[in-house]
Design an enzyme around this catalytic site. Structure first.
Site, PDB file in Angstrom:
ATOM      1  N   SER A 177      47.120  24.738  34.592  1.00 32.05           N
ATOM      2  CA  SER A 177      46.672  25.603  35.685  1.00 32.05           C
ATOM      3  C   SER A 177      45.383  25.116  36.331  1.00 32.05           C
ATOM      4  O   SER A 177      45.210  25.208  37.545  1.00 32.05           O
ATOM      5  CB  SER A 177      46.486  27.034  35.172  1.00 32.05           C
ATOM      6  OG  SER A 177      47.693  27.546  34.667  1.00 32.05           O
ATOM      7  N   HIS A 193      41.038  28.254  35.749  1.00 28.06           N
ATOM      8  CA  HIS A 193      41.435  28.286  37.160  1.00 28.06           C
ATOM      9  C   HIS A 193      40.229  28.052  38.071  1.00 28.06           C
ATOM     10  O   HIS A 193      40.276  27.238  38.996  1.00 28.06           O
ATOM     11  CB  HIS A 193      42.053  29.643  37.503  1.00 28.06           C
ATOM     12  CG  HIS A 193      43.296  29.954  36.736  1.00 28.06           C
ATOM     13  ND1 HIS A 193      43.903  31.186  36.770  1.00 28.06           N
ATOM     14  CD2 HIS A 193      44.045  29.191  35.898  1.00 28.06           C
ATOM     15  CE1 HIS A 193      44.975  31.172  36.002  1.00 28.06           C
ATOM     16  NE2 HIS A 193      45.081  29.977  35.462  1.00 28.06           N
TER      17      HIS A 193
END
Length: 340
Positions: free
Chosen positions: A196, A248
């Protein structure tokens, strides 16, 4: 300057109205306008996808749920039935852990840790810094893997076709590493895996590419709004429990800065103007603000990596320097808590 402006205006008119680059900026990477846009064949992103899938298969093979459940029953008879049975037992050693343990249809946390999951204590006190990179190639379950790989295909292939495998590969790997560093500074009691951070790095690079090449777009406002909405939605999902939003954010910030450095395009007409008379040429390949943004981004990347790694290997807790940052990864509600 008048000749330069006329040259650019003619180019815009000749290409017509509509989306960025007359809607061909992303749909037609073989445009003859830029030498950079000859349309590379994307092979690195598909290779990354294959690598992630292969690592998941290897992880599931090593996990071998049926054997682990039997071993657990042997040493802890009272716990075997409470954990439940392996999911998809017909898959044999590739069957998934009980859903109560892993609802994403994947291996156990102990197997992920064995394969190289990111864990603060092992990185800082056991000197296993390689986990900052290895965690990028592991996934918690088949749902986690599919979500990330589909996103990688839709985002990464298009970027690689436009900018080539070298620049996109650098952004992907350094963004994933940046996400791992930030995650380690804030998360100590859990493990972290997944691509991610690298994916958010590609999203960040798309945003900075739009901003630094702002003058060559036509529907720039619509493109910017759409991209910001997509990024905001994805970051908002990260405030749910058990989602590593620090990876993230770290990946996004790294990719955003690297985009200003690596994804700069020549200004309109520079390539073709080389064949025109001297007084009609666009004299500068890039605009001044592109150089400024690139320089600032380079400084911030170097400083960010240096400060982050020094803090990490000194064992510092990120929350000591940013108490409110805990809400970036999990917002407590009446339905869940965020102690961990």
């Amino acid at each position: 300057m008048e000749n330069n402006e006329d040259l650019e205006n003619r180019r815009v008119k000749n290409r017509g109205g509509g989306g960025a680059y007359n809607n061909n900026h992303y749909n037609n990477p073989t445009s003859s306008y830029y030498q950079e846009e000859r349309g590379w064949i994307s092979w690195l992103i598909p290779l990354f996808v294959v690598a992630n899938v292969v690592m998941f298969i290897i992880t599931m093979s090593i996990n071998n749920c049926p054997r682990n459940i039997r071993d657990d029953d042997r040493f802890h008879p009272s716990r075997g039935t409470s954990q439940g049975e392996c999911v998809g037992r017909f898959l044999g050693r590739f069957s998934f852990q009980p859903l109560r343990e892993n609802p994403l249809f994947g291996p156990s946390s102990s197997t992920l840790l064995k394969m190289g999951a990111l864990e603060w204590n092992k990185v800082v006190h056991q000197h296993q810094g390689w986990r900052l990179i290895s965690c990028m190639w592991l996934h918690a379950g088949i749902i986690h893997l599919l979500a990330n790989m589909l996103s990688l295909v839709f985002i990464g292939i298009r970027l690689e076709q436009q900018f080539g495998f070298v620049r996109i590969g650098i952004i992907y790997l350094l963004s994933g590493f940046g996400g791992s560093v930030l995650s380690s500074l804030f998360i100590r009691n859990n493990i972290s895996v997944g691509a991610s951070g690298a994916l958010f790095g590609l999203l960040g690079a798309m945003l900075s590419e739009l901003l630094t090449n702002w003058t060559i777009y036509t529907n720039k406002t619509a493109a910017l709004f759409t991209l910001i909405v997509i990024i905001a939605i994805n970051l908002a999902v990260g405030i749910l429990p058990h989602v590593d939003n620090f990876a993230h954010i770290g990946g996004f910030a790294t990719g955003l800065l690297l985009g200003f450095i690596l994804l700069v395009r020549p200004q309109f007409g520079w390539v073709e103007s080389q064949n025109l008379p001297v007084n009609a040429r666009v004299r500068s390949k890039h605009k001044a603000y592109q150089y400024v943004l690139g320089l600032i981004a380079l400084v911030l990347v170097i400083v960010g990596y240096t400060v982050g790694l020094v803090m990490l290997f000194r064992g510092e807790n990120g929350y000591d320097h940013c108490h409110w940052c805990r809400y970036l990864s999990c917002v407590p509600t009446s339905r869940w808590k965020c102690q961990n």
